[in-house]
Design an enzyme around this catalytic site. Structure first.
Site, PDB file in Angstrom:
ATOM      1  N   CYS A  86      79.672  -2.057   3.507  1.00  0.00           N
ATOM      2  CA  CYS A  86      79.933  -2.762   2.247  1.00  0.00           C
ATOM      3  C   CYS A  86      79.957  -4.273   2.501  1.00  0.00           C
ATOM      4  O   CYS A  86      78.926  -4.860   2.774  1.00  0.00           O
ATOM      5  CB  CYS A  86      81.237  -2.249   1.621  1.00  0.00           C
ATOM      6  SG  CYS A  86      81.390  -2.592  -0.145  1.00  0.00           S
ATOM      7  N   HIS A 194      80.657   4.074   2.019  1.00  0.00           N
ATOM      8  CA  HIS A 194      81.794   4.020   2.939  1.00  0.00           C
ATOM      9  C   HIS A 194      81.988   5.324   3.708  1.00  0.00           C
ATOM     10  O   HIS A 194      82.696   6.222   3.242  1.00  0.00           O
ATOM     11  CB  HIS A 194      83.076   3.722   2.161  1.00  0.00           C
ATOM     12  CG  HIS A 194      83.172   2.342   1.623  1.00  0.00           C
ATOM     13  ND1 HIS A 194      83.813   1.323   2.291  1.00  0.00           N
ATOM     14  CD2 HIS A 194      82.716   1.800   0.464  1.00  0.00           C
ATOM     15  CE1 HIS A 194      83.747   0.209   1.578  1.00  0.00           C
ATOM     16  NE2 HIS A 194      83.089   0.476   0.460  1.00  0.00           N
ATOM     17  N   GLU A 196      83.819   5.683   6.291  1.00  0.00           N
ATOM     18  CA  GLU A 196      85.215   5.726   6.749  1.00  0.00           C
ATOM     19  C   GLU A 196      86.159   6.283   5.684  1.00  0.00           C
ATOM     20  O   GLU A 196      87.319   6.594   5.974  1.00  0.00           O
ATOM     21  CB  GLU A 196      85.668   4.323   7.197  1.00  0.00           C
ATOM     22  CG  GLU A 196      86.098   3.384   6.100  1.00  0.00           C
ATOM     23  CD  GLU A 196      84.970   2.769   5.277  1.00  0.00           C
ATOM     24  OE1 GLU A 196      85.259   1.895   4.449  1.00  0.00           O
ATOM     25  OE2 GLU A 196      83.796   3.163   5.467  1.00  0.00           O
TER      26      GLU A 196
END
Length: 224
Positions: A86, A194, A196
């Protein structure tokens, strides 16, 4: 192995990255403040999402001048794995470590939802747990994720197999729905989704581990 999670003023996904590595992968990880000038003791460098320096001027434009970015560049040249997620992707493009630019979303609105991502290149150190054409689900959360390159650069990206991920649908106006690209050397990945935020079933799914786990697999094998 040890991961570095770079923390810029305004980063807000650094904690997500930290725990994805610590709990999701079971690997060593440390926060690294943006003033650091030496990253040689780390094996993998993560540039997390957020709003570095408040996204003033444009996303990533100021963060690229942080002292740590020269160290990031040095480690990239050595072949270390670097992943920008991002805002981290935006910083990598501003720093010239990846081609292209991230513009405001086509609809000029912040988009925050889980979307379908198509794997375009399964031969990178970040995608060996995946298959070309495989569809995975990952969260996105951005206002400036509209990836742009000119026609010449797009042709080069295709010719070098540097397009790693595409959105299944047109989410934000990105050229050819590009969601993630890699450098020519194959060790620096930038992506807007994302991974994560998708490492534990409590978060909705674990598809992010395909990407993060691939990094570990390929580090063990000896790199790019």
């Amino acid at each position: 192995m040890k991961f570095a999670v770079i923390v810029f003023p305004g980063s807000n996904c650094d904690v997500d990255c930290y725990y994805a590595v610590k709990d999701g992968l079971g690997e060593g990880v440390e926060y690294v403040w943006h003033q650091e000038k030496n990253l040689s003791k780390y094996d993998v460098i993560m540039l997390p999402g957020g709003f570095s320096y408040g996204d003033y001027l444009r996303a990533g434009a100021i963060a690229r001048f942080s002292p740590v970015m020269e160290a990031v560049r040095e480690e990239a040249e050595k072949g270390k794995f670097i992943i920008g997620i991002c805002n981290g992707f935006q910083i990598l493009t501003e720093a010239g470590l990846l081609p292209g630019a991230l513009r405001k979303n086509e609809g000029l609105k912040f988009i925050c939802k889980t979307v379908s991502i198509i794997v375009e290149n399964d031969k990178t150190p970040f995608t060996t747990r995946l298959k070309k054409g495989q569809e995975i689900l990952l969260p996105i959360a951005h206002g400036e994720g509209n990836y742009y390159v000119d026609d010449k650069t797009l042709k080069e990206l295709k010719g070098n197999n540097q397009i790693v991920f595409r959105y299944k649908e047109n989410i934000n106006g990105s050229v050819e729905r590009i969601a993630g690209v890699i450098n020519k050397k194959g060790n620096v990945l930038g992506m807007m989704p994302h991974p994560e935020r998708a490492y534990d079933s409590l978060l909705g799914n674990t598809d992010g581990l395909y990407i993060l786990g691939s990094i570990v697999d390929n580090f063990v094998k000896g790199g790019v």
